[in-house]
Enzyme design. Structure first.
Site, PDB file in Angstrom:
ATOM      1  N   ASP A   1      40.954  25.536  36.592  1.00 26.22           N
ATOM      2  CA  ASP A   1      40.605  26.963  36.641  1.00 26.22           C
ATOM      3  C   ASP A   1      41.583  27.648  37.582  1.00 26.22           C
ATOM      4  O   ASP A   1      42.314  26.993  38.328  1.00 26.22           O
ATOM      5  CB  ASP A   1      39.161  27.130  37.137  1.00 26.22           C
ATOM      6  N   SER A   2      41.562  28.960  37.562  1.00 29.36           N
ATOM      7  CA  SER A   2      42.371  29.724  38.508  1.00 29.36           C
ATOM      8  C   SER A   2      41.957  29.456  39.943  1.00 29.36           C
ATOM      9  O   SER A   2      42.734  29.707  40.868  1.00 29.36           O
ATOM     10  CB  SER A   2      42.251  31.226  38.214  1.00 29.36           C
TER      11      SER A   2
ATOM     12  N   GLU B   1      36.046  33.066  45.833  1.00 25.28           N
ATOM     13  CA  GLU B   1      37.147  32.290  46.391  1.00 25.28           C
ATOM     14  C   GLU B   1      37.144  32.331  47.925  1.00 25.28           C
ATOM     15  O   GLU B   1      37.571  31.372  48.573  1.00 25.28           O
ATOM     16  CB  GLU B   1      38.488  32.817  45.868  1.00 25.28           C
TER      17      GLU B   1
ATOM     18  N   CYS C   1      32.937  34.802  33.198  1.00 24.66           N
ATOM     19  CA  CYS C   1      33.928  34.208  34.091  1.00 24.66           C
ATOM     20  C   CYS C   1      33.252  33.021  34.765  1.00 24.66           C
ATOM     21  O   CYS C   1      32.093  33.122  35.180  1.00 24.66           O
ATOM     22  CB  CYS C   1      34.400  35.220  35.135  1.00 24.66           C
TER      23      CYS C   1
ATOM     24  N   HIS D   1      33.560  31.804  37.586  1.00 22.04           N
ATOM     25  CA  HIS D   1      33.164  32.039  38.978  1.00 22.04           C
ATOM     26  C   HIS D   1      31.756  32.640  39.074  1.00 22.04           C
ATOM     27  O   HIS D   1      31.067  32.449  40.083  1.00 22.04           O
ATOM     28  CB  HIS D   1      34.144  33.000  39.664  1.00 22.04           C
TER      29      HIS D   1
ATOM     30  N   CYS E   1      38.407  28.377  32.434  1.00 23.81           N
ATOM     31  CA  CYS E   1      38.788  29.729  32.857  1.00 23.81           C
ATOM     32  C   CYS E   1      38.900  30.568  31.602  1.00 23.81           C
ATOM     33  O   CYS E   1      39.714  30.269  30.721  1.00 23.81           O
ATOM     34  CB  CYS E   1      40.116  29.682  33.603  1.00 23.81           C
TER      35      CYS E   1
END
Length: 266
Positions: A15-16, A156, A188, A190, A78
């Site tokens: 993932d990012s 993050e 997403c 996240h 992602c």
């Protein structure tokens, strides 16, 4: 950078940043016997506002690392990397590559008001893939696409449960509820880590949908049709980050639910 022993064939997930851990947890639950290898490209997160060529380049570089680490399958955990790079990844590598997409189809089945809201990054929402999903499943349902800048960065930073994050969520969700949405799609990876805060905002009457378990089951189906994919030994997880290792150790351990070792990846 170290790679896995050749006798171990892990499932590679990337993932990012740390959001894909929500998918990794689903994979571990559905496939408890498997070795897992996770890469968080946190030095370059978020992908949502990055140039297409940059995202594709990162996806290819990380996929190459996973292939060199003897991965038997790759999960692109992602949504943004999926809509930008999945075709290039699948044309470059022959192993199974599992993609993400916002769970619009199941949300349409679940809504009673015939109005759903989709929370995602701008890049994901502006993609042809999401336009196709809306066209396929939106004939009798109003689908409201809500970009959510800033939410990935909050996860993050390890600030999922702060007042600022709650304000951001309220800013993005309130208009959807005002329009009558009774189902929210977390588009997403996240965002599942924000679900407790979302639930406090929307109450128990709103349905929240995210696709991690469906992705894990699709991965399981794909691997069942492959040859020589059995894992050997006790299942292991290995975590890598392109960001700061000390920060990643604390954040990944918290989101994974136990202390883990995180290695740096250049």
């Amino acid at each position: 950078m170290s790679k896995q022993p050749s006798s171990i064939a892990p499932i590679g997930v990337f993932d990012s940043g740390v959001g894909g851990l929500s998918v990794l947890k689903a994979v571990r639950k559905v496939m408890p016997q498997e070795h897992l290898l996770y890469v968080a490209d946190s030095a370059n997160a978020p992908y949502g506002d990055r140039h297409v060529g940059f995202i594709e380049g990162r996806a290819l570089a990380i996929a190459q690392f996973l292939v060199e680490s003897n991965a038997k399958a790759i999960v692109v955990a992602c949504n943004t990397a999926t809509v930008v790079a999945i075709e290039k990844l699948r044309s470059t590598y022959r192993l199974p590559i599992i993609a993400m997409e916002p769970a619009i189809k199941p949300a349409v089945r679940l809504t009673k008001s015939q109005i759903i809201g989709v929370l995602a990054t701008r890049r994901t929402l502006e993609s042809p893939a999401v336009a196709d999903l809306c066209r396929l499943y939106g004939e009798n349902t109003r689908i409201i696409l809500q970009p959510c800048p800033g939410l990935v960065e909050q996860v993050e930073r390890g600030e999922a449960d702060t007042e600022f994050t709650r304000q951001l969520l309220g800013r993005y969700i309130a208009p959807l509820l005002a329009e009558g949405a009774d189902t929210l799609v977390l588009g997403c990876t996240h965002y599942p880590f924000l679900e407790p805060q979302i639930r406090r905002l929307v109450g128990d009457q709103i349905t929240i949908v995210e696709p991690s378990t469906a992705v894990a089951r699709q991965l399981e189906r794909r691997l069942m049709g492959c040859i020589n994919v059995a894992s050997a030994g006790m299942p292991q997880e290995h975590f890598y980050t392109t960001g700061a290792v000390d920060k990643a150790h604390a954040l990944v351990s918290r989101l994974w639910g136990e202390s883990v070792n995180v290695q740096g990846l250049v």
